[in-house]
Design an enzyme around this catalytic site. Structure first.
Site, PDB file in Angstrom:
ATOM      1  N   HIS A  99      23.112  -4.246 -13.779  1.00  0.00           N
ATOM      2  CA  HIS A  99      23.914  -4.418 -12.831  1.00  0.00           C
ATOM      3  C   HIS A  99      24.732  -4.153 -11.783  1.00  0.00           C
ATOM      4  CE1 HIS A  99      20.918  -5.487 -10.486  1.00  0.00           C
ATOM      5  NE2 HIS A  99      21.177  -6.152  -9.421  1.00  0.00           N
TER       6      HIS A  99
ATOM      7  N   ASP B 159      18.105  -5.532 -17.909  1.00  0.00           N
ATOM      8  CA  ASP B 159      19.358  -5.386 -16.519  1.00  0.00           C
ATOM      9  C   ASP B 159      20.149  -7.091 -16.884  1.00  0.00           C
ATOM     10  OD1 ASP B 159      20.576  -5.102 -14.674  1.00  0.00           O
ATOM     11  OD2 ASP B 159      18.857  -5.482 -13.473  1.00  0.00           O
TER      12      ASP B 159
ATOM     13  N   SER C 294      21.991 -10.425  -6.711  1.00  0.00           N
ATOM     14  CA  SER C 294      21.421 -10.465  -8.514  1.00  0.00           C
ATOM     15  C   SER C 294      22.326 -10.776  -8.865  1.00  0.00           C
ATOM     16  CB  SER C 294      22.112  -8.526  -8.134  1.00  0.00           C
ATOM     17  OG  SER C 294      21.143  -7.712  -7.738  1.00  0.00           O
TER      18      SER C 294
END
Length: 402
Positions: free
Chosen positions: A138, A168, A243
């Site tokens: 993402h 992911d 992230s």
């Protein structure tokens, strides 16, 4: 929809230069090479920043004065990622392409809003000296241009080697050599209560280190497409921009890729989730070899067998996982599995948890023959199934998780 005050938020940072608008994501996947990543390991003394040892966790009872040595060893391999995508402005006068309407405006054609650019910020981990980088899918989803800020003040272009939305994870490649790396540890050996460090670039303020413990293992949030999740949960503060960053053990090993947070506001409240390093290693190696990950599928829905919910669905057994639905024509259907069966083992390995079982099936190649031990009306059966192939579904809308 639920009225929960908490939301599951992916911990990447997006900065939009205009009013919120719909974004059309272009999924590009540039494959590079056919050889596997040469991950840093503790057995390779020539690799920079390899951990000191690979033994069991330190059992010294004395207090730790500082984690500075660990940070100085691992932080050079944690980098910042900038991804840029074009955001097309909504067409305010779509009828202007019609000559019948244009005649009413003459030469006074209303101006459309110019095309804008969206910049997303995340973190990543260098896992090989020749420039392979692990981060979250993402972080770069839909990006047309990806740049990486190294800790030696260089900024380099990165290309996508392969991406896997269900886990992911994505592998990037930069054109550089002799880079500092972070060795992947064995996340299966991580224990609840182990001290960990989270390293990344939260909110774009620069590389930041936070400390916490492993709060739980085997967590599932349901946010990633396909839900092939086995998260490590940590209370080390993680915020937007973290992230793709590193969750590091006190042995200086990468044990997780920071991915999601649970928060009412988008800020850290001490509930963060990281993709375990063993899953990251398997997915990364496959992406480098093949450009994509193929997963096996049985075609069933399962729950824990020894629960009230299972009993309400007609599952009588108290062991294993209960089958609540069998997809017609699926591998499970062809093998003879039925609603109400309880699966107690998969290829001889005991089955207790639905999420663990889902990942066991997914990690087995499509077309593989597997053996299921099943309880049906008190009798034990051995069923053989040939796995189908999992087809990813579109990811859930973040707003649906409020």
């Amino acid at each position: 929809m639920s009225n929960k005050t908490f939301i599951i938020a992916k911990a990447s940072l997006g900065m939009v230069s205009i009013l919120l608008m719909l974004v059309f994501f272009l999924g590009a996947c540039n494959r590079s090479g056919t050889s596997a990543i040469r991950f840093a390991s503790t057995s390779d003394p020539g690799v920079k920043n390899a951990p000191i040892n690979n033994g069991p966790p330190n059992t010294t009872t004395g207090p730790v004065v500082s984690y500075a040595d660990i940070v100085s060893r691992v932080s050079p391999a944690v980098i910042t990622i900038h991804s840029e995508m074009r955001v097309r402005a909504p067409q305010q006068f779509p009828f202007m392409d019609d000559p019948m309407f244009r005649q009413f405006f003459g030469d006074r054609v209303p101006q459309q809003m110019p095309e804008q650019h969206r910049i997303a910020l995340g973190s990543g981990v260098i896992v090989s000296t020749d420039g392979y980088i692990l981060t979250n899918h993402h972080v770069i989803d839909g990006a047309e241009q990806i740049k990486v800020d190294l800790n030696d003040d260089r900024t380099l272009d990165a290309k996508v080697v392969g991406t896997d939305p269900p886990s992911d994870l994505v592998v990037l490649k930069i054109d550089a050599n002799n880079l500092p790396v972070l060795a992947l540890g064995d996340s299966d050996r991580v224990r609840v209560g182990d001290v960990v460090l989270a390293i990344g670039n939260p909110l774009g303020i620069g590389q930041t280190v936070t400390m916490g413990i492993i709060s739980a293992k085997g967590r599932q949030t349901g946010l990633s497409s396909g839900s092939f999740e086995d998260f490590l949960q940590t209370d080390a503060p993680i915020n937007q921009g973290n992230s793709g960053g590193a969750l590091v053990s006190t042995n200086s090993e990468l044990i997780g890729i920071n991915s999601q947070i649970l928060s009412p506001s988008g800020g850290s409240i001490g509930i963060g989730f990281a993709v375990p390093s063993n899953m990251a290693r398997t997915v990364s190696d496959t992406l480098v070899k093949n450009g994509k990950v193929r997963r096996g599928q049985l075609g069933i829905t399962v729950v824990r067998a020894n629960t009230d919910a299972a009993k309400e669905l007609g599952i009588k057994e108290n062991k294993g996982i209960g089958v609540t639905q069998v997809q017609p024509g699926s591998a499970a259907d062809r093998a003879g599995l039925k609603k109400g069966d309880a699966i107690t083992s998969f290829n001889g390995v005991e089955v207790k948890d639905p999420n663990v079982f889902r990942n066991q099936v997914a990690s087995t190649a499509p077309g593989s023959d597997v053996t299921l031990t099943v309880l049906r009306d008190g009798r034990e059966l051995q069923l053989r199934a040939t796995l189908g192939e999992f087809t990813p579904q579109p990811p859930r809308d973040m707003e649906q998780l409020r």
